[in-house]
Design a protein around this motif. Structure first.
Motif, mmCIF file in Angstrom:
data_model
loop_
_atom_site.group_PDB
_atom_site.id
_atom_site.type_symbol
_atom_site.label_atom_id
_atom_site.label_comp_id
_atom_site.label_asym_id
_atom_site.label_seq_id
_atom_site.Cartn_x
_atom_site.Cartn_y
_atom_site.Cartn_z
ATOM 1 N N GLN A 134 39.838 38.825 25.282
ATOM 2 C CA GLN A 134 39.401 40.200 25.049
ATOM 3 C C GLN A 134 38.191 40.584 25.904
ATOM 4 O O GLN A 134 37.724 41.723 25.824
ATOM 5 C CB GLN A 134 39.045 40.392 23.564
ATOM 6 C CG GLN A 134 40.192 40.140 22.607
ATOM 7 C CD GLN A 134 41.367 41.057 22.849
ATOM 8 O OE1 GLN A 134 41.192 42.247 23.115
ATOM 9 N NE2 GLN A 134 42.573 40.511 22.777
ATOM 10 N N SER A 135 37.711 39.661 26.720
ATOM 11 C CA SER A 135 36.513 39.922 27.517
ATOM 12 C C SER A 135 36.835 40.853 28.691
ATOM 13 O O SER A 135 37.998 41.027 29.084
ATOM 14 C CB SER A 135 35.920 38.612 28.033
ATOM 15 O OG SER A 135 36.847 37.931 28.843
ATOM 16 N N GLU A 136 35.770 41.423 29.281
ATOM 17 C CA GLU A 136 35.945 42.403 30.344
ATOM 18 C C GLU A 136 36.536 41.793 31.613
ATOM 19 O O GLU A 136 37.385 42.391 32.266
ATOM 20 C CB GLU A 136 34.592 43.067 30.656
ATOM 21 C CG GLU A 136 34.039 43.935 29.533
ATOM 22 C CD GLU A 136 34.934 45.141 29.270
ATOM 23 O OE1 GLU A 136 35.589 45.624 30.222
ATOM 24 O OE2 GLU A 136 34.997 45.598 28.114
ATOM 25 N N TYR A 137 36.091 40.593 31.979
ATOM 26 C CA TYR A 137 36.568 40.023 33.242
ATOM 27 C C TYR A 137 38.054 39.648 33.160
ATOM 28 O O TYR A 137 38.764 39.682 34.172
ATOM 29 C CB TYR A 137 35.724 38.821 33.647
ATOM 30 C CG TYR A 137 35.931 37.567 32.855
ATOM 31 C CD1 TYR A 137 36.894 36.631 33.215
ATOM 32 C CD2 TYR A 137 35.164 37.305 31.725
ATOM 33 C CE1 TYR A 137 37.085 35.472 32.488
ATOM 34 C CE2 TYR A 137 35.354 36.149 30.990
ATOM 35 C CZ TYR A 137 36.311 35.231 31.372
ATOM 36 O OH TYR A 137 36.494 34.091 30.651
ATOM 37 N N GLU B 104 39.081 35.168 21.803
ATOM 38 C CA GLU B 104 37.876 35.948 22.117
ATOM 39 C C GLU B 104 37.723 36.132 23.623
ATOM 40 O O GLU B 104 37.357 37.217 24.090
ATOM 41 C CB GLU B 104 36.650 35.235 21.551
ATOM 42 C CG GLU B 104 35.353 35.988 21.767
ATOM 43 C CD GLU B 104 34.157 35.286 21.154
ATOM 44 O OE1 GLU B 104 33.013 35.687 21.438
ATOM 45 O OE2 GLU B 104 34.366 34.322 20.390
ATOM 46 N N THR B 105 38.015 35.086 24.383
ATOM 47 C CA THR B 105 37.896 35.169 25.849
ATOM 48 C C THR B 105 38.916 36.145 26.422
ATOM 49 O O THR B 105 38.612 36.889 27.377
ATOM 50 C CB THR B 105 38.098 33.775 26.474
ATOM 51 O OG1 THR B 105 37.149 32.862 25.919
ATOM 52 C CG2 THR B 105 37.918 33.834 27.981
ATOM 53 N N ASN C 193 36.542 29.096 30.541
ATOM 54 C CA ASN C 193 35.418 29.531 29.710
ATOM 55 C C ASN C 193 35.645 29.234 28.241
ATOM 56 O O ASN C 193 34.690 29.126 27.471
ATOM 57 C CB ASN C 193 35.184 31.036 29.916
ATOM 58 C CG ASN C 193 34.632 31.352 31.284
ATOM 59 O OD1 ASN C 193 33.442 31.229 31.530
ATOM 60 N ND2 ASN C 193 35.513 31.745 32.193
ATOM 61 N N THR C 194 36.900 29.088 27.839
ATOM 62 C CA THR C 194 37.196 28.704 26.463
ATOM 63 C C THR C 194 36.692 27.297 26.168
ATOM 64 O O THR C 194 36.198 27.016 25.067
ATOM 65 C CB THR C 194 38.711 28.778 26.211
ATOM 66 O OG1 THR C 194 39.134 30.133 26.327
ATOM 67 C CG2 THR C 194 39.055 28.258 24.822
#
Length: 326
Positions: A217-220, A214-215, A242-243
């Motif tokens: 696929q994030s914008e940052y 999921e991380t 962040n995971t």
């Protein structure tokens, strides 16, 4: 932060009150404690006299009030079998259980993070599919079956690891004796730690994998790829950090729960910890020891959750801002 800490301590105190109330209330359903104290040959008159002396004929509120007053001073009763304070008996068994949980924690962290990250980065590789397949099996197989299988393979067939006991331990201080300072102690703790870790390891692998995917696929993270950063820096600096935030919360709760999960593991490996002691106390109807065990395990669970929640607030800026706004 101080106000939040006070709030958490108050919540922990309320939870401990509920735990103590529930633990104390179930003792009437465990059997007759006088059976272990005096046996079957004592007359009914003597039994009633002993009940009065022990306060077993008092009402529940009177008994609980007396228990709570003593518990505030650290007195959780006297074990019927050991003839010692129940808390002292538990403290003697506590090091073995905590070291078993610590060994399992090292195995879980050492394997779940790299395997979870790899399966997230390379989800379609053969190795990732094998890992996920084994994780499903690990979740489905009960810990006692895993422990018996390990004993059969490594102790019976291969004869390279012992199957029971703590082996040689070194006394450190107080009631604390450790397996980690002798080679024989390491050999004895390896199998039970691995068996205990098998409960949580598949959960952590799947959790880290899902959070990592999921991380990624994030914008940052996409912005980091667009900047041309090296893949390893993106994976292990930007994404993994962040995971691990939700993993900290789940991990703290589950590691605290493992203290209670040691019952089956300690029974199979005859590990002289709190879990094995608890089952013996149930068989002997050692009510004070049973109640004390439940309260101590509840206390460990509450303290672990409180510490994890505070750590999560320190590493997650959004939680800090939410608290400041509150």
């Amino acid at each position: 932060m101080f106000a939040y800490l006070v709030k958490r301590v108050f919540q922990a105190a309320v939870v401990m009150f509920v735990i103590s109330l529930i633990s104390f209330s179930i003792q009437d359903n465990l059997g007759d404690p006088l059976r272990e104290l005096v046996g079957q040959s004592v007359s009914e008159e003597v039994r009633e006299q002993l009940r009065d002396e022990l306060g077993l004929n008092d009402s529940f509120l009177v008994q609980y009030g007396r228990f709570a007053k003593k518990a505030m001073r650290g007195d959780l009763g006297t074990s019927y079998f050991f003839k010692e304070p129940a808390l002292e008996v538990i403290l003697k068994k506590l090091p073995a259980t905590l070291e078993l949980v610590l060994g399992a924690t090292f195995i879980i962290i050492g394997l779940s993070v790299p395997l979870g990250v790899f399966t997230a980065i390379r989800p379609h590789s053969i190795f990732s599919r094998v890992i996920m397949g084994f994780s499903i099996i690990g979740i489905s197989v009960p810990v006692f079956l895993t422990a018996i299988l390990m004993i059969f393979v490594f102790s019976v067939e291969m004869r390279i690891l012992p199957s029971y006991g703590r082996g040689d331990v070194v006394h450190v201080f107080g009631y604390w004796s450790t397996n980690f300072l002798t080679w024989d102690g390491w050999k004895h703790i390896l199998l039970p730690s691995a068996a205990l870790a098998s409960i949580m390891l598949p959960l952590f692998i799947r959790l880290i994998r899902s959070e990592m995917m999921e991380t990624l696929q994030s914008e940052y993270v996409r912005f980091a790829w667009a900047k041309g950063l090296r893949p390893r820096r993106i994976w292990f600096v930007h994404a993994l950090k962040n995971t691990l935030l939700p993993v900290i919360t789940v991990g703290g709760v589950q590691i605290g729960t493992m203290v209670a999960y040691t019952i089956l593991t300690e029974t199979v490996f005859q590990w002289p910890g709190m879990g094995f002691m608890f089952l013996e106390a149930v068989n002997r109807v050692d009510t004070p020891l049973i109640v004390a065990y439940l309260i101590v395990v509840g206390f460990i669970f509450v303290v672990t959750n409180t510490i994890v929640d505070l750590i999560y607030g320190l590493v997650n800026p959004t939680v800090k801002l939410a608290r400041m706004g509150a």
